[in-house]
Structures are given as structure tokens and as C-alpha cells.
Design an enzyme around this catalytic site. Structure first.
Site, mmCIF file in Angstrom:
data_model
loop_
_atom_site.group_PDB
_atom_site.id
_atom_site.type_symbol
_atom_site.label_atom_id
_atom_site.label_comp_id
_atom_site.label_asym_id
_atom_site.label_seq_id
_atom_site.Cartn_x
_atom_site.Cartn_y
_atom_site.Cartn_z
ATOM 1 N N HIS A 293 0.825 -1.220 0.000
ATOM 2 C CA HIS A 293 0.000 0.000 0.000
ATOM 3 C C HIS A 293 0.851 1.259 0.000
ATOM 4 O O HIS A 293 1.831 1.378 0.724
ATOM 5 C CB HIS A 293 -1.027 -0.011 1.136
ATOM 6 C CG HIS A 293 -0.481 0.006 2.530
ATOM 7 N ND1 HIS A 293 -0.167 1.177 3.200
ATOM 8 C CD2 HIS A 293 -0.239 -0.984 3.409
ATOM 9 C CE1 HIS A 293 0.248 0.898 4.424
ATOM 10 N NE2 HIS A 293 0.218 -0.409 4.582
ATOM 11 N N ASP A 305 6.072 0.714 6.929
ATOM 12 C CA ASP A 305 4.627 0.544 6.726
ATOM 13 C C ASP A 305 4.100 1.632 5.802
ATOM 14 O O ASP A 305 3.639 2.665 6.281
ATOM 15 C CB ASP A 305 3.906 0.573 8.070
ATOM 16 C CG ASP A 305 2.437 0.218 7.977
ATOM 17 O OD1 ASP A 305 2.029 -0.379 6.955
ATOM 18 O OD2 ASP A 305 1.697 0.524 8.919
ATOM 19 N N GLU A 339 -4.970 1.679 2.384
ATOM 20 C CA GLU A 339 -5.034 0.500 3.244
ATOM 21 C C GLU A 339 -5.208 0.883 4.702
ATOM 22 O O GLU A 339 -5.921 0.215 5.456
ATOM 23 C CB GLU A 339 -3.768 -0.354 3.070
ATOM 24 C CG GLU A 339 -3.794 -1.690 3.795
ATOM 25 C CD GLU A 339 -3.335 -1.629 5.251
ATOM 26 O OE1 GLU A 339 -3.588 -2.592 5.982
ATOM 27 O OE2 GLU A 339 -2.727 -0.610 5.653
ATOM 28 N N GLU A 340 -4.550 1.971 5.114
ATOM 29 C CA GLU A 340 -4.483 2.289 6.543
ATOM 30 C C GLU A 340 -5.840 2.636 7.158
ATOM 31 O O GLU A 340 -6.105 2.287 8.307
ATOM 32 C CB GLU A 340 -3.500 3.441 6.788
ATOM 33 C CG GLU A 340 -2.047 3.098 6.538
ATOM 34 C CD GLU A 340 -1.484 2.074 7.508
ATOM 35 O OE1 GLU A 340 -2.231 1.558 8.362
ATOM 36 O OE2 GLU A 340 -0.279 1.784 7.410
ATOM 37 N N ASP A 367 3.302 -6.376 3.404
ATOM 38 C CA ASP A 367 2.850 -5.319 4.319
ATOM 39 C C ASP A 367 3.179 -5.691 5.755
ATOM 40 O O ASP A 367 2.371 -5.508 6.661
ATOM 41 C CB ASP A 367 1.348 -5.075 4.156
ATOM 42 C CG ASP A 367 0.861 -3.875 4.985
ATOM 43 O OD1 ASP A 367 1.709 -3.042 5.373
ATOM 44 O OD2 ASP A 367 -0.351 -3.791 5.247
ATOM 45 N N HIS A 437 3.095 2.663 12.761
ATOM 46 C CA HIS A 437 2.165 3.776 13.015
ATOM 47 C C HIS A 437 2.738 4.854 13.937
ATOM 48 O O HIS A 437 1.999 5.521 14.657
ATOM 49 C CB HIS A 437 0.857 3.258 13.627
ATOM 50 C CG HIS A 437 0.068 2.386 12.710
ATOM 51 N ND1 HIS A 437 -1.164 1.859 13.067
ATOM 52 C CD2 HIS A 437 0.312 1.941 11.447
ATOM 53 C CE1 HIS A 437 -1.643 1.125 12.070
ATOM 54 N NE2 HIS A 437 -0.752 1.159 11.075
#
Length: 477
Positions: A293, A305, A339-340, A367, A437
Site C-alpha cells: 500500500h 509501513d 489501506e491504513e 505489508d 504507526h
């Protein structure tokens, strides 16, 4: 001393000979076709480790664009970047696939404090994605600590006017940190839905990590079916701050916690999946997709990420072209958007594929970060699962020992059908949630060699899938 040196030298020599003998034995155990595959896989690894491109692509993406949350300027720039890089690799065709995506913005930097014994403590905090803002001057209330959604539900009306503090840590006895994450993330996603129904003033959540540090971890939350007037502000505090707050609540159960955030959800914004492909030489109607992503959370640079997944996926196609490997089936690279916080890109890709009656036979997603390769998880029917597991002898020399049934990934998951073989790339997970994140997810946390080994690992299984995987009629080598 000379005798010791001689003995050591003989030991090393015997060990080296033994290792060579093992390699020869393994080679002899392969069929003639598998020996060809083994040679081609070695070629892929040699190529990436001597002339790989993924690390510099990642440097460009993270350093010149940075964070790429859906709807943001960074996300828009990353689409332009993705199309340009695919064209530079020389894919047969490259195009943008329109998709409307959520547009949540963080606003001003969040603030959190409380006072104990006359000393004010500042708390590392960040709003969770899709949370509402606090009132203009913030929220101040007593704190109730809980370990689970069920424990919160049991409080019932006692939550009214309070800030609920979810403090369930990772289970450190689990070797897979993704399993530990799965055991905790419900409090982040559903905490506000549970507590808002009972009139809580806000929710704070322990960050989703097995590390004890000062980096708060963002991520998506949901209000479920709550009416809008029951929405409450929701944020994550760092794991170290969670431990300190928990200890301080034992000293003073009535302490008051203050936090302020100014996030908001704007109208959906236009964006794109970036798609490119190498057309199949024999059965171009069959498609094998590989991707990650393109979007990332807004706190860091989106390196692990999922910048690593993006550049590794493209490097699969680069390695095929560099080594003149012509795929039998169409090899399609997709940089999925959103995606997130919504998986809109994945859903749109699958919907368009169905509408256009495309025939996917397989997919691979990266991912899980860019650390040392460990293997793949397989989401396939029994016959094709056994087919992929039969390749362990070809993949294990490169550390790819794990070929187990499991999930594939959020972005290729919507393509799931009985005869579509989906695979998730699985690197070592022990450091992933140090960065996931957070503002700490930056380019300098990615190791070049680990990243490139991942690209070659992905290229190797795609090579095997392309050669041996046929819809409805899997054929073993």
C-alpha cells in the site's frame, strides 16, 4: 599454541567440507526441473544483492515525499512518484485507477498532562484515525483504567463523565508479534464505541507495541453504530506513559487527566491506485498480482509501513526484466491506496477486476515491514497449499522456512476465491511494532540488505507461482 591453531584450522576445514557436502547432497536431491529453478532463484538473489534498486527508491519516497495519509498532499505526490518509477522500470503498461478515499486530518499537535503530588507530567499522545476533536479547550476528567472491552462494558454507567484508559499490553510470550497485536488491537478500534454508549468523556489507549518507549502509535478507530452525539475523542498514549499512568493511578485513583486534539474528518478525496504490468508470454489472460500500500500514517515517513512493501513489489518486476525472465502469466504490480484507514483501493481494484471479468490466479502482498525474510503465509485451497509447500526445498536455503497456512493481506484479500492462491510475505516480526504507526517509522530504520533479500524472496515465489500455478489444474514440478 601451534597445535591449537592447527586443530582449529582442521575443524574449520572439516566444517566447510561438510557444508559443501550438504549443499551437494541437497542439489542431488532435486529433480532436473528443480535444479533449473534453483539456478534461476540464485540468479534473482545475486542480481538484487549486486544491483538492487529498492533501497534508493525507498530513500526517494520517504525523504522527498514522506508521510502519505489518504487525501493528503503527500499521498497525491506519491501517486505521481509511483507512476514515474513504474515507467522507468519499463513495464509494458502503467495506468492510474481512480478511487475516492477518506480524508482525515490530525490538525495541531496533541497535548496531554496530569498532575500528581504537585508535579505536572506531560504525556506523549496522538489522536487515533477517524477520532473527533476534543472541545476547543480540551477534556479534563478522572480516569478509569481497564484491561479489556468486557471490563469496560461491566462498568456501565460508572463510565459517565470519565476518561477510560485501556491498558492491555502485548502478550510477550507470543513469538509472533502480529499475534500479540491481534490480541490487543480491539481496544484501539472499538474502545470509543463501547465507552461512548455509556457517556464517557474520552478514551485513551495504550499504544500497540511490545516495546516500552515514548512513541505513541496511531491507527484506525471506529464509532460503529453510535449516533454522532455519542462520539467521544480517542487517542493513544505511549507504552511507557501507560505504565507510569497506571502506577500513578494506584497512588491517586482520583487524579484528573487532560488532553486536547483538533483532528477532523473532511469529505472524501479523489486518489488512485497505481498499476503496472508485464504482459504474460503464454497465458496473458491469467494475472498474478504483487503489491503493497502506497498510503501511510502521517506521523513518520511510512518506511516499514508500507514503503518497503511498495518498493519490493516493484523490484520483483525489475528483477524479472533485468534477468530476462518472461512471465507465462501477466505479472501485475499494484500500489494500493488507502489501506491504513479504509482499504478503498483494494475494494475498488477487486470490484473493477470483477466487472472487467479479469482472471486472477494468484497474488502476493508485502505489508509486514522490511526486516529479514522468514517465509510466506498461504491462503489457498488444499491442492495449491501443498504445491507451494513443496517448494520449501528451493526456498529454505535463503532462510525462507515458513510456508504455513494463514492470511495474505488486506489489499489482496478481496480477490479471494477458491482457485485464487494468495500469499503474504512474512519477514521477521520482532522489531516491526517498534515503528508501526509512529513518528519513528523512518528511512534510517530500514536495512538495505534485509530489504533486498525480501525483494528476491518475493521474486522467487512469484517465479515459481508463475511457472507452476494454473487455475483449477495445479501442476507440481
Amino acid at each position: 599454541m601451534k597445535k591449537l591453531i592447527l586443530l582449529s584450522s582442521l575443524t574449520i576445514l572439516l566444517f566447510s567440507c561438510k557444508q559443501e557436502q550438504v549443499k551437494t547432497t541437497n542439489s542431488d536431491a532435486l529433480s532436473s526441473e528443480e535444479k533449473i529453478d534453483s539456478t534461476n532463484i540464485k540468479t534473482l538473489f545475486n542480481a538484487v544483492l549486486t544491483d538492487g534498486k529498492s533501497y534508493e527508491w525507498l530513500r526517494d519516497l520517504t525523504q522527498n515525499i514522506g508521510s502519505r495519509l489518504s487525501g493528503s498532499e503527500g499521498a497525491a505526490k506519491s501517486v505521481i512518484w509511483g507512476e514515474r518509477i513504474m515507467r522507468e522500470v519499463g513495464l509494458d503498461s502503467v495506468w492510474l485507477q481512480p478511487v475516492m478515499v477518506p480524508h482525515w486530518v490530525r490538525g495541531e499537535k496533541e497535548i496531554a498532562t496530569y498532575t500528581l503530588n504537585g508535579i505536572q507530567k506531560n504525556v506523549p499522545i496522538c489522536a487515533l484515525g477517524f477520532s473527533i476533536a476534543t472541545p476547543k479547550y480540551g477534556v479534563l476528567a478522572e480516569v478509569l483504567e481497564v484491561k479489556s472491552l468486557d471490563e469496560a462494558r461491566a462498568l456501565g454507567s460508572k463510565m459517565e463523565g470519565k476518561i477510560i484508559f485501556f491498558n492491555r499490553p502485548f502478550d510477550d510470550t507470543l513469538i509472533s508479534t502480529f499475534s500479540a497485536y491481534g490480541g490487543c488491537v480491539d481496544q484501539r478500534v472499538n474502545g470509543a464505541e463501547v465507552c461512548g454508549a455509556f457517556g464517557a468523556k474520552g478514551v485513551i489507549v495504550r499504544s500497540m507495541t511490545n516495546s516500552i518507549d515514548d512513541f505513541p502509535h496511531t491507527g484506525t478507530m471506529s464509532y460503529g453504530d453510535l449516533p454522532v452525539d455519542k462520539y467521544i475523542p480517542t487517542a493513544a498514549i505511549s507504552s511507557r506513559a501507560a505504565n507510569i499512568l497506571s502506577a500513578d493511578l494506584k497512588q491517586n485513583p482520583n487524579l484528573q487527566f487532560y488532553f486536547k486534539q483538533s483532528c477532523e474528518t473532511l469529505p472524501d478525496a479523489p486518489s488512485f491506485n497505481v498499476v503496472g504490468e508485464i504482459r504474460g508470454s503464454e497465458t496473458p489472460e491469467n494475472i498474478i498480482v504483487v503489491g503493497g500500500h502506497l498510503d501511510s500514517w502521517d506521523l513518520g515517513e511510512g518506511a516499514h509501513d508500507d514503503g518497503t512493501g511498495i518498493v519490493q513489489s516493484l523490484e520483483v518486476a525489475y528483477l524479472f526484466k533485468k534477468n530476462n525472465i518472461k512471465p507465462k502469466n501477466t505479472l501485475r504490480v499494484v500500489f494500493f491506496m488507502n489501506e491504513e484507514n479504509g482499504t478503498r483501493g483494494a475494494k475498488e481494484y477487486a470490484a473493477l477486476s470483477k466487472m472487467n471479468k479479469e482472471k486472477h490466479i494468484g497474488g502476493l502482498e508485502s505489508d509486514s515491514g522490511g526486516h529479514t525474510p522468514r517465509g510466506f503465509s498461504i491462503d489457498a485451497n488444499t491442492v495449491n497449499t501443498e504445491l507451494l509447500q513443496s517448494w520449501k526445498k528451493l526456498l529454505s536455503p535463503y532462510g525462507l522456512h515458513d510456508l504455513d497456512k494463514g492470511g495474505s493481506g488486506a489489499d489482496i484479500g478481496p480477490l479471494k476465491e477458491e482457485n485464487v492462491t494468495l500469499v503474504g510475505y512474512k519477514p521477521d516480526s520482532q522489531r516491526y511494532f517498534d515503528y508501526h504507526h509512529t513518528s519513528n517509522d523512518t528511512f534510517d530504520k530500514v536495512n538495505k540488505r534485509e530489504l533486498e533479500l525480501g525483494s528476491a524472496s518475493m521474486a522467487s515465489i512469484i517465479y515459481l507461482m508463475d511457472k507452476y500455478l494454473y487455475r483449477n489444474t495445479p501442476v507440481k514440478p
